[in-house]
Design an enzyme around this catalytic site. Structure first.
Site, PDB file in Angstrom:
ATOM      1  N   THR A 280       0.841  -1.192  -0.124  1.00 59.50           N
ATOM      2  CA  THR A 280       0.167   0.039   0.067  1.00 59.50           C
ATOM      3  C   THR A 280       0.992   1.246   0.018  1.00 59.50           C
ATOM      4  OG1 THR A 280      -1.641  -1.101   1.109  1.00 59.50           O
ATOM      5  CG2 THR A 280      -1.801   1.303   1.038  1.00 59.50           C
ATOM      6  N   GLN A 310      -6.087  -2.289  -2.307  1.00 57.06           N
ATOM      7  CA  GLN A 310      -5.270  -0.797  -2.018  1.00 57.06           C
ATOM      8  C   GLN A 310      -4.404  -0.332  -3.057  1.00 57.06           C
ATOM      9  OE1 GLN A 310      -5.348  -3.891  -0.392  1.00 57.06           O
ATOM     10  NE2 GLN A 310      -4.963  -3.540   1.913  1.00 57.06           N
ATOM     11  N   GLN A 332     -10.285   2.072  -3.270  1.00 55.57           N
ATOM     12  CA  GLN A 332      -9.802   1.484  -2.045  1.00 55.57           C
ATOM     13  C   GLN A 332      -8.443   2.586  -1.692  1.00 55.57           C
ATOM     14  OE1 GLN A 332      -9.954  -2.502  -0.957  1.00 55.57           O
ATOM     15  NE2 GLN A 332      -8.712  -2.113   0.808  1.00 55.57           N
ATOM     16  N   ASP A 333      -8.469   2.912  -0.602  1.00 58.12           N
ATOM     17  CA  ASP A 333      -7.019   3.735  -0.139  1.00 58.12           C
ATOM     18  C   ASP A 333      -6.780   4.736  -0.969  1.00 58.12           C
ATOM     19  OD1 ASP A 333      -7.574   1.655   1.929  1.00 58.12           O
ATOM     20  OD2 ASP A 333      -5.541   0.813   1.586  1.00 58.12           O
ATOM     21  N   ASP A 354     -12.252   2.783   2.888  1.00 62.06           N
ATOM     22  CA  ASP A 354     -11.044   3.572   3.551  1.00 62.06           C
ATOM     23  C   ASP A 354     -10.326   4.643   2.823  1.00 62.06           C
ATOM     24  OD1 ASP A 354     -11.757   1.416   5.381  1.00 62.06           O
ATOM     25  OD2 ASP A 354     -10.181   0.114   4.824  1.00 62.06           O
ATOM     26  N   ARG A 421     -14.157   3.740   9.997  1.00 63.00           N
ATOM     27  CA  ARG A 421     -14.168   2.417  10.850  1.00 63.00           C
ATOM     28  C   ARG A 421     -12.631   2.347  11.418  1.00 63.00           C
ATOM     29  NH1 ARG A 421     -13.337  -2.991   7.000  1.00 63.00           N
ATOM     30  NH2 ARG A 421     -12.106  -1.894   5.325  1.00 63.00           N
ATOM     31  N   TRP A 423      -9.462   1.407  11.934  1.00 63.59           N
ATOM     32  CA  TRP A 423      -8.395   0.723  11.349  1.00 63.59           C
ATOM     33  C   TRP A 423      -7.039   0.026  12.564  1.00 63.59           C
ATOM     34  CZ3 TRP A 423      -3.603   3.027   8.166  1.00 63.59           C
ATOM     35  CH2 TRP A 423      -3.000   2.129   7.817  1.00 63.59           C
TER      36      TRP A 423
END
Length: 515
Positions: A280, A310, A332-333, A354, A421, A423
């Site tokens: 990531t 990610q 994502q990410d 996220d 949320r 992590w």
């Protein structure tokens, strides 16, 4: 990088063994270390290290603890470097390369904390970054499925020593007591840099795909910037065009500014992802680490797609970094607010899972946050990554708008979209005076894994508006707060949370200091 157990022990021993001259009496050491989150490594290393300075008071103990953390981090960095040839495949090499870079930056941050005349809050920021770096090192091996490895063990040991210094340096969480001095890179002439015409006219170098500039790629311009003398502001004007390259502004490149021709006109795009074999951390299309980075009027994009998990469009670990009128686009990410103090103003952020995540102290102000259509019918806007209760990090979203992106609008009733949320265990996120559209699930927030972190997180909402802002049916976790006090909410403003009054005026970016 699969090591046999005996080899792991041999490699790890130099990090555990130290000189045998006793520095302090065991009773004195035990007394000081007993107050720390991790007394065992504190006792071990202080009892078995040469005497450096007497410990008469808390400030002495803090200096000794910081020096100890730096020494162990330097040793770990050296050993990390030596393990490179033992990597047996590309995934191991990718995780190892991240760790090498992250250890180098950790050493720089710990050293700066010791030698730089800084405030208590600046020290807490840099110690927080050092710990985040080591957590990121460990995470790379986990996400690439590498379990039999010595590097996470090494980083865990140093992390405990840094955690002790965080606890020692910590003051009760109130409005930070920042001094009003400006960072060393600020000069009076910098005040209007973020006015487009001024920044372009003062550009040190021009990048243009059509050949009308000095270079055709941003990477070439970065190479030139790295050879400049001094650390004065260096402006790279990137003309309109789509630049397909991965760009990194390294830790030694301070005070770099990217200025483009506008969102959707100057586009930097890449497609690295965890699904494609990257970590990531290293998937970022653009990564900024050198302090004082500024970007204006640019689109940062990652096109790997949702299926590749990610995939970061922009990562910042640059202290006192600013992103103004930029668009950060992915799935994502999307945006990795990795570490340090950051400010985003009038930016657009697009993503699904996220998509604003990391462990910086960051404020988003007057930004548009767009949730897209996710493969699994669930969106999570934030995933803040605090791992230590004494880190001064968190995500503050102030006076922004949260709405559905074009691909979600017509089907948003079939998708659950949450504000965030946890992590990590000490996740801290607040939404303040922000418009939340009807896409937000009535519960507001989502669990990460059962009851993990629900008591230790800090999630807050303050005077939000819009059809998704009702707190009547929000989660009932111990760590969730409907903030009713302006005093409490003020802790997460630009002026308090990132000390914006001491460094943002010189950039010329508009901002609201308080609520």
């Amino acid at each position: 990088m699969a090591f046999r157990p005996k080899l792991m022990i041999l490699l790890f021993l130099p990090l555990l063994l130290s000189q045998t001259i006793s520095a302090y009496s065991s009773s004195d050491v035990k007394s000081w270390c007993s107050k720390m989150p991790y007394p065992q490594p504190c006792e071990y290393f202080l009892t078995n290290n040469p005497k450096q300075a007497p410990i008469n008071q808390k400030s002495d103990f803090l200096k000794v603890s910081m020096q100890l953390a730096l020494e162990r981090a330097q040793l770990a960095h050296n050993h990390t470097h030596s393990l490179g040839p033992k990597c047996s495949n590309e995934r191991e090499k990718a995780a190892w390369a991240d760790c090498l870079q992250l250890y180098e930056h950790t050493v720089l941050r710990l050293n700066k904390t010791i030698v730089h005349e800084c405030t208590q809050d600046e020290a807490q920021t840099w110690l927080s970054t050092a710990m985040t770096n080591l957590e990121t090192c460990r995470a790379g091996f986990v996400e690439l499925g590498i379990t039999d490895n010595v590097l996470p063990l090494m980083s865990n040991n140093v992390s405990k020593l840094i955690s002790n210094t965080l606890a020692l340096n910590y003051a009760p969480y109130t409005t930070p007591n920042y001094t009003k001095k400006f960072p060393i890179w600020v000069r009076p002439g910098d005040r209007k840099l973020l006015q487009s015409s001024s920044a372009v006219s003062k550009a040190n170098i021009v990048v243009a795909q059509d050949g009308s500039g000095n270079y055709k790629t941003i990477s070439e311009a970065i190479t030139v910037a790295s050879k400049r003398s001094g650390t004065a502001r260096y402006i790279i004007y990137i003309k309109a065009g789509t630049y397909k390259e991965n760009v990194e502004v390294g830790s030694k490149l301070e005070n770099i500014m990217f200025v483009g021709d506008g969102i959707g006109k100057t586009i930097i795009t890449g497609s690295k992802s965890v699904g494609g074999g990257s970590t990531t951390f290293n998937s970022a299309t653009v990564a900024a680490v050198g302090d004082g980075f500024i970007a204006q009027d640019i689109t940062f994009r990652n096109t790997a797609g949702a299926a590749n998990h990610q995939a970061v469009a922009l990562r910042s670990g640059s202290d006192l970094s600013v992103f103004y009128r930029c668009s950060i686009e992915g799935y994502q990410d999307t945006l990795y607010v990795h570490s340090e103090r950051q400010f985003y103003r009038e930016c657009n952020i697009y993503g699904t899972v996220d998509f604003i995540f990391g462990n910086a102290a960051v404020v988003f102000q007057n930004c548009n946050i767009y949730a897209g259509y996710p493969p699994n019918k669930t969106n999570t806007i934030t995933a803040q990554g605090g791992t230590d209760p004494n880190q001064n990090t968190g995500i503050s979203i102030h006076n922004c708008k949260v709405t559905a992106a074009s691909d979600l609008k017509s089907v948003q009733s079939y998708v659950n979209t949450y504000l965030g949320r946890p992590w990590k265990a000490y996740s801290r996120t607040v939404f303040m005076k922000t418009y939340l559209d009807s896409l937000i699930n009535s519960a507001g927030w989502m669990e990460w894994d059962g009851d993990f972190a629900l008591d230790t997180l800090y999630y807050g909402e303050y005077l939000n508006t819009g059809p998704g802002s009702s707190t009547a049916n929000r989660v009932t976790w111990a760590g969730y707060h409907v903030i009713t006090s302006a005093t409490e909410a003020s802790k997460f403003t630009v002026g308090s949370f990132i000390a914006g009054g001491s460094w943002l005026p010189a950039t010329g970016v508009p901002y609201t200091s308080g609520l």
